[in-house]
Design a protein around this motif. Structure first.
Motif, PDB file in Angstrom:
ATOM      1  N   ILE A 167       0.884  -1.186   0.068  1.00 46.05           N
ATOM      2  CA  ILE A 167       0.103  -0.002   0.103  1.00 46.05           C
ATOM      3  C   ILE A 167       0.969   1.219   0.077  1.00 46.05           C
ATOM      4  O   ILE A 167       1.843   1.285   0.702  1.00 46.05           O
ATOM      5  CB  ILE A 167      -0.804  -0.089   1.101  1.00 46.05           C
ATOM      6  N   ASN A 168       0.635   2.143  -1.057  1.00 44.85           N
ATOM      7  CA  ASN A 168       1.313   3.379  -1.030  1.00 44.85           C
ATOM      8  C   ASN A 168       0.835   4.240  -0.012  1.00 44.85           C
ATOM      9  O   ASN A 168      -0.211   4.404   0.358  1.00 44.85           O
ATOM     10  CB  ASN A 168       1.049   4.158  -2.249  1.00 44.85           C
ATOM     11  N   ILE A 212       0.704   7.342   0.556  1.00 42.64           N
ATOM     12  CA  ILE A 212      -0.013   8.518  -0.063  1.00 42.64           C
ATOM     13  C   ILE A 212      -1.492   8.127  -0.055  1.00 42.64           C
ATOM     14  O   ILE A 212      -2.576   8.749  -0.230  1.00 42.64           O
ATOM     15  CB  ILE A 212       0.455   9.111  -1.182  1.00 42.64           C
ATOM     16  N   ASP A 213      -1.864   6.658  -0.333  1.00 46.27           N
ATOM     17  CA  ASP A 213      -3.392   6.304  -0.734  1.00 46.27           C
ATOM     18  C   ASP A 213      -4.016   6.034   0.585  1.00 46.27           C
ATOM     19  O   ASP A 213      -5.326   5.708   0.545  1.00 46.27           O
ATOM     20  CB  ASP A 213      -3.288   5.261  -1.435  1.00 46.27           C
ATOM     21  N   ASP A 265      -7.563   1.635   1.884  1.00 52.85           N
ATOM     22  CA  ASP A 265      -6.555   1.808   0.629  1.00 52.85           C
ATOM     23  C   ASP A 265      -7.301   2.317  -0.373  1.00 52.85           C
ATOM     24  O   ASP A 265      -8.011   1.841  -1.075  1.00 52.85           O
ATOM     25  CB  ASP A 265      -5.610   0.644   0.420  1.00 52.85           C
ATOM     26  N   ARG A 266      -7.038   3.861  -0.650  1.00 50.14           N
ATOM     27  CA  ARG A 266      -7.597   4.465  -1.902  1.00 50.14           C
ATOM     28  C   ARG A 266      -7.091   3.947  -3.037  1.00 50.14           C
ATOM     29  O   ARG A 266      -7.525   4.401  -4.328  1.00 50.14           O
ATOM     30  CB  ARG A 266      -7.624   5.942  -1.936  1.00 50.14           C
ATOM     31  N   GLY A 267      -5.894   3.318  -3.113  1.00 45.59           N
ATOM     32  CA  GLY A 267      -5.420   2.765  -4.465  1.00 45.59           C
ATOM     33  C   GLY A 267      -5.952   1.647  -4.946  1.00 45.59           C
ATOM     34  O   GLY A 267      -5.431   1.177  -6.191  1.00 45.59           O
ATOM     35  N   THR A 293      -9.606   0.426  -5.822  1.00 46.11           N
ATOM     36  CA  THR A 293     -10.967   0.520  -5.668  1.00 46.11           C
ATOM     37  C   THR A 293     -11.593  -0.319  -6.782  1.00 46.11           C
ATOM     38  O   THR A 293     -12.936  -0.296  -6.826  1.00 46.11           O
ATOM     39  CB  THR A 293     -11.444   2.055  -6.219  1.00 46.11           C
ATOM     40  N   GLY A 308     -12.433   3.093  -1.098  1.00 50.01           N
ATOM     41  CA  GLY A 308     -10.923   1.953  -1.114  1.00 50.01           C
ATOM     42  C   GLY A 308     -11.318   0.787  -0.299  1.00 50.01           C
ATOM     43  O   GLY A 308     -12.431   0.805   0.062  1.00 50.01           O
TER      44      GLY A 308
END
Length: 249
Positions: free
Chosen positions: A141-142, A144-145, A169-171, A173, A231
């Protein structure tokens, strides 16, 4: 405890030294300039206050609260050989150790206007949650996300209790059937198991299925009801409702 109001002072110090937000973020190895931008709003986190103050050659108490002397020209530090040197004289040549924790921004559901029943999901700039960087790296998981929010209601009861803190985790979706996601549903923050259905439809499933029946939404309904996947929920905290009683006391 005095309030951390270091954000505006940090911004001014960097501007005076002609250091860009991006450059400072790279130097601190924070992964992204966005972290430093967040510090402008929330203040330098406590675990990095001394480090940032040393780099900018100011007193940490002044940086945090604006009180006391600003100058730290008297500050003495020791190098690997044990020799001391003046931090003011060699500003900006420190080796920064990678932090073990990551600060996750907090999001919440709030009314769009005072007295309104309409809500939307926004960042709560007064709060954040720290998670070990190793947890995010293990799940690829980044940082930032990654964001946080509170569980609202008991539709996921026994799995995720009302009031629990969630990490999202918004990365991720894209829907993986049966995984737990955070969605914004016409301004409401909802946590559900999601399943893809024929015709690009989407099924929302609660953990407490007896009390909260499945919802199946067609694409037109999802557009009409402003549904978007925020996410994947990858972590949550749960607090016991009561402290256990010790027997025979």
């Amino acid at each position: 405890m005095k309030k951390n109001t270091s954000g505006p002072r940090l911004r001014k110090l960097l501007a005076e030294a002609n250091i860009s937000t991006t450059a400072f973020g790279v130097f601190l190895n924070t992964q992204a300039a966005q972290n430093v931008h967040n510090w402008y709003k929330r203040g330098v986190p406590a675990y990095r206050m001394e480090e940032v103050a040393r780099i900018l050659s100011v007193n940490s108490e002044w940086l945090k609260t604006g009180e006391g002397p600003k100058d730290a020209a008297h500050l003495r530090l020791a190098d690997e050989s044990g020799s001391t040197y003046d931090a003011q004289a060699i500003r900006g040549v420190y080796t920064v150790v990678e932090p073990t924790d990551v600060e996750l921004a907090f999001f919440k559901e709030v009314a769009t206007a005072p007295g309104s029943n309409k809500t939307h999901v926004i960042e709560d700039r007064e709060h954040f949650i720290r998670l070990p960087r190793s947890h995010l790296e293990a799940l690829e998981i980044n940082p930032i996300d990654a964001i946080c929010a509170h569980m609202i209601g008991n539709s996921m009861g026994e799995k995720i209790e009302d009031g629990s803190i969630l990490a999202i985790d918004r990365g991720l979706t894209e829907i993986v059937d049966g995984e737990i996601y955070a969605i914004e549903h016409d301004g409401m923050l909802r946590i559900k198991y999601l399943h893809r259905m024929p015709g690009n439809s989407l099924r929302l499933r609660s953990h407490s299925r007896d009390e909260y029946p499945d919802e199946t939404l067609r694409p037109a309904q999802m557009e009409e009801q402003n549904i978007r996947v925020l996410g994947w929920v990858f972590w949550w905290s749960t607090l016991n409702k009561r402290r256990p009683l010790l027997p025979f006391l």
